[in-house]
Design a protein around this motif. Structure first.
Motif, short mmCIF file in Angstrom:
data_model
loop_
_atom_site.label_atom_id
_atom_site.label_comp_id
_atom_site.label_asym_id
_atom_site.label_seq_id
_atom_site.Cartn_x
_atom_site.Cartn_y
_atom_site.Cartn_z
N GLY A 191 0.80 -1.22 0.00
CA GLY A 191 0.00 0.00 0.00
C GLY A 191 0.83 1.26 0.00
O GLY A 191 0.39 2.32 0.44
N HIS A 192 2.06 1.16 -0.51
CA HIS A 192 2.98 2.30 -0.53
C HIS A 192 4.02 2.07 -1.62
O HIS A 192 4.44 0.94 -1.83
CB HIS A 192 3.67 2.44 0.83
N PRO A 193 4.45 3.14 -2.30
CA PRO A 193 5.50 2.96 -3.31
C PRO A 193 6.78 2.41 -2.69
O PRO A 193 7.07 2.67 -1.52
CB PRO A 193 5.74 4.37 -3.86
N VAL A 194 7.52 1.65 -3.48
CA VAL A 194 8.79 1.09 -3.01
C VAL A 194 9.89 1.47 -3.98
O VAL A 194 9.66 1.79 -5.14
CB VAL A 194 8.72 -0.45 -2.86
N ARG A 195 11.12 1.43 -3.48
CA ARG A 195 12.30 1.70 -4.30
C ARG A 195 13.31 0.60 -4.02
O ARG A 195 13.52 0.19 -2.88
CB ARG A 195 12.91 3.05 -3.93
N GLN A 196 13.92 0.12 -5.05
CA GLN A 196 14.93 -0.93 -4.92
C GLN A 196 16.32 -0.29 -4.85
O GLN A 196 16.70 0.48 -5.71
CB GLN A 196 14.84 -1.85 -6.14
N ILE A 197 17.03 -0.63 -3.80
CA ILE A 197 18.39 -0.11 -3.61
C ILE A 197 19.29 -1.29 -3.30
O ILE A 197 19.08 -2.00 -2.32
CB ILE A 197 18.44 0.93 -2.47
N ARG A 198 20.27 -1.49 -4.15
CA ARG A 198 21.21 -2.59 -3.95
C ARG A 198 22.44 -2.05 -3.22
O ARG A 198 22.90 -0.95 -3.49
CB ARG A 198 21.61 -3.20 -5.27
N ALA A 199 22.94 -2.85 -2.31
CA ALA A 199 24.12 -2.46 -1.55
C ALA A 199 25.10 -3.61 -1.53
O ALA A 199 24.71 -4.77 -1.40
CB ALA A 199 23.72 -2.09 -0.11
N HIS A 200 26.37 -3.28 -1.64
CA HIS A 200 27.43 -4.29 -1.50
C HIS A 200 28.03 -4.09 -0.12
O HIS A 200 28.68 -3.11 0.15
CB HIS A 200 28.49 -4.10 -2.57
N ILE A 201 27.71 -5.02 0.78
CA ILE A 201 28.15 -4.88 2.18
C ILE A 201 29.16 -5.95 2.51
O ILE A 201 29.03 -7.08 2.17
CB ILE A 201 26.93 -4.99 3.13
#
Length: 85
Positions: free
Chosen positions: A75-85
Motif C-alpha cells: 500500500g505504498h510505493p517502493v524503491r529498490q536499492i542494492r548495496a554491497h556490504i
C-alpha cells in the motif's frame, strides 16, 4: 555541483544515534539549507522507516512489475536499492 562522500560519511556518523531525526542539512558547497531526500544522488539512495533486506540474492534487480506488485501489497510505493556490504 558535486558534494564529496566524506561529507556524507561524516553526516552519517554524526546522526547514527538519533537515526536522522531530521533530513534538513546545510550543504557544504554553498551553505544552502536543503533536505537529504531532495539531493540528486548518483547512486540509488532511499530514506525509509523500514526495509526489506534480501541477503545474497541469486538473481539481478527486481523487475518493474515485481516492484509494482510489492508496492500494491504494502500500500505504498517502493524503491529498490542494492548495496554491497
Amino acid at each position: 555541483m558535486s558534494i564529496g562522500t566524506d561529507w556524507w560519511a561524516d553526516l552519517l556518523e554524526a546522526n547514527c544515534e538519533d537515526g536522522f531525526a531530521t533530513l534538513a542539512v546545510e550543504l557544504p558547497c554553498c551553505g544552502v539549507e536543503s533536505a537529504l531526500d531532495a539531493l540528486d544522488y548518483h547512486w540509488p539512495c532511499g530514506f525509509a522507516r523500514f526495509e526489506i533486506a534480501v541477503w545474497n540474492p541469486d538473481r539481478s534487480w527486481f523487475t518493474n512489475e515485481e516492484l509494482a506488485a510489492l508496492a500494491e501489497v504494502l500500500g505504498h510505493p517502493v524503491r529498490q536499492i542494492r548495496a554491497h556490504i
